[in-house]
Design an enzyme around this catalytic site. Structure first.
Site, mmCIF file in Angstrom:
data_model
loop_
_atom_site.group_PDB
_atom_site.id
_atom_site.type_symbol
_atom_site.label_atom_id
_atom_site.label_comp_id
_atom_site.label_asym_id
_atom_site.label_seq_id
_atom_site.Cartn_x
_atom_site.Cartn_y
_atom_site.Cartn_z
ATOM 1 N N PHE A 36 81.619 -54.162 54.222
ATOM 2 C CA PHE A 36 81.698 -53.588 52.876
ATOM 3 C C PHE A 36 83.009 -52.857 52.606
ATOM 4 C CE2 PHE A 36 77.337 -53.757 54.360
ATOM 5 C CZ PHE A 36 76.792 -54.620 53.423
ATOM 6 N N ASP A 147 70.478 -51.020 62.136
ATOM 7 C CA ASP A 147 71.608 -51.875 62.504
ATOM 8 C C ASP A 147 72.280 -51.377 63.784
ATOM 9 O OD1 ASP A 147 73.151 -54.136 62.152
ATOM 10 O OD2 ASP A 147 74.590 -53.180 60.810
#
Length: 289
Positions: A36, A147
């Site tokens: 991102f 994650d």
């Protein structure tokens, strides 16, 4: 937790401050590129402080939501094995997050690439287990990271592990499962997430187990040629043949306590149990590892 840590609050920075700190986000200061945005090394003045600055991509709508999730989650966490958010910048279309700088980079840069002795590897796993224990059972509102993988395990001096990247993290509400779209990284996702779409502490434990196998073996979870198609199958096969020591990274050249390494591999396999309810709680992992 120290009084200073308890009173610490992230601060707001201007875009001008962070551009100056990173030499206008120069290529020379680029630490890495994530899903991102890009991360840069920066040096703030008054007082002088070395930081990592994540610049969220202007074209990433998901990046914007993860920017907010990161602030809401990691901004309130205080633990020695969790990356500390120093502050943020929301200046028109510019979204930036400022973290403490980790001089030894991420664990991803070591597995199968650069040598780590067993003492450093064991220290990293202890630190990561401690961070998970804090998230799941010790902080005021429990958190599921979602994650956990080598890229998100950052290493300070002397290889002290810090868990970072909380853009996918979610709070647990009333001890219930968190309903989400499946998220995370293939190879580290627990089997149940693919059909439940729900992240739990047990799914974090599964991800931790894969990191254990990778770090002990010096191999990544995919790409073992000529035996089986992934690391988990490989280690399970060795365990079934009572040859677990063959999974240990040969670059260690026997410089470790064999029983300790075998126990660590067994903890990793327990964390990777296909049924979530049979995986150990993080408080037990913190004791075993």
């Amino acid at each position: 937790m120290s009084k200073a840590a308890a009173n610490y609050q992230p601060k707001t920075y201007t875009y001008k401050q962070l551009a100056k700190a990173t030499q206008n986000f120069s290529r020379e200061n680029l630490l890495g590129i994530g899903g991102f945005g890009s991360v840069y090394k920066g040096i703030l003045s008054d007082p002088s402080l070395t930081v990592a600055v994540e610049k969220i991509s202007a074209n990433s709508k998901q990046g914007e939501s993860e920017y907010m999730a990161e602030i809401c989650t990691i901004g309130r966490l205080r633990h020695k094995n969790i990356v500390q958010l120093q502050g943020w910048c929301h200046d028109v279309d510019n979204l930036l997050l400022v973290y403490e700088y980790m001089p030894n980079g991420s664990l991803d840069g070591y597995i199968g690439k650069r040598f780590l002795d067993w003492e450093a590897r064991y220290k990293i796993l202890i630190g990561l287990a401690s961070a998970m224990h804090y998230l799941h059972e010790e902080c005021h509102n429990p958190v599921v990271h979602r994650d956990i993988k080598p890229n998100n395990v950052l290493l300070h001096i002397e290889y002290n592990a810090h868990l970072g990247d909380f853009g996918l993290a979610r709070l647990l509400e009333n001890d219930s499962w968190v309903t989400t779209l499946p998220a995370g990284t293939r190879g580290y996702l627990s089997p149940e997430i693919s059909f439940t779409g729900k992240a739990t502490p047990e799914s974090d434990v599964y991800s931790f187990g894969m990191v254990v196998l990778e770090l002990v073996s010096g191999r990544r979870s995919k790409g073992i040629i000529g035996f089986v198609d992934n690391l988990l199958d490989y280690v399970w096969e060795l365990y079934g043949r009572n040859e677990l020591t063959k999974a240990i990274d040969p670059s260690l050249e026997g410089n470790f306590e064999e029983e300790q390494v075998k126990r660590t591999l067994l903890v990793g396999l327990a964390c990777l149990h296909p049924y979530a309810l049979y995986r150990p709680k993080t408080r037990k992992i913190d004791i075993w590892v």
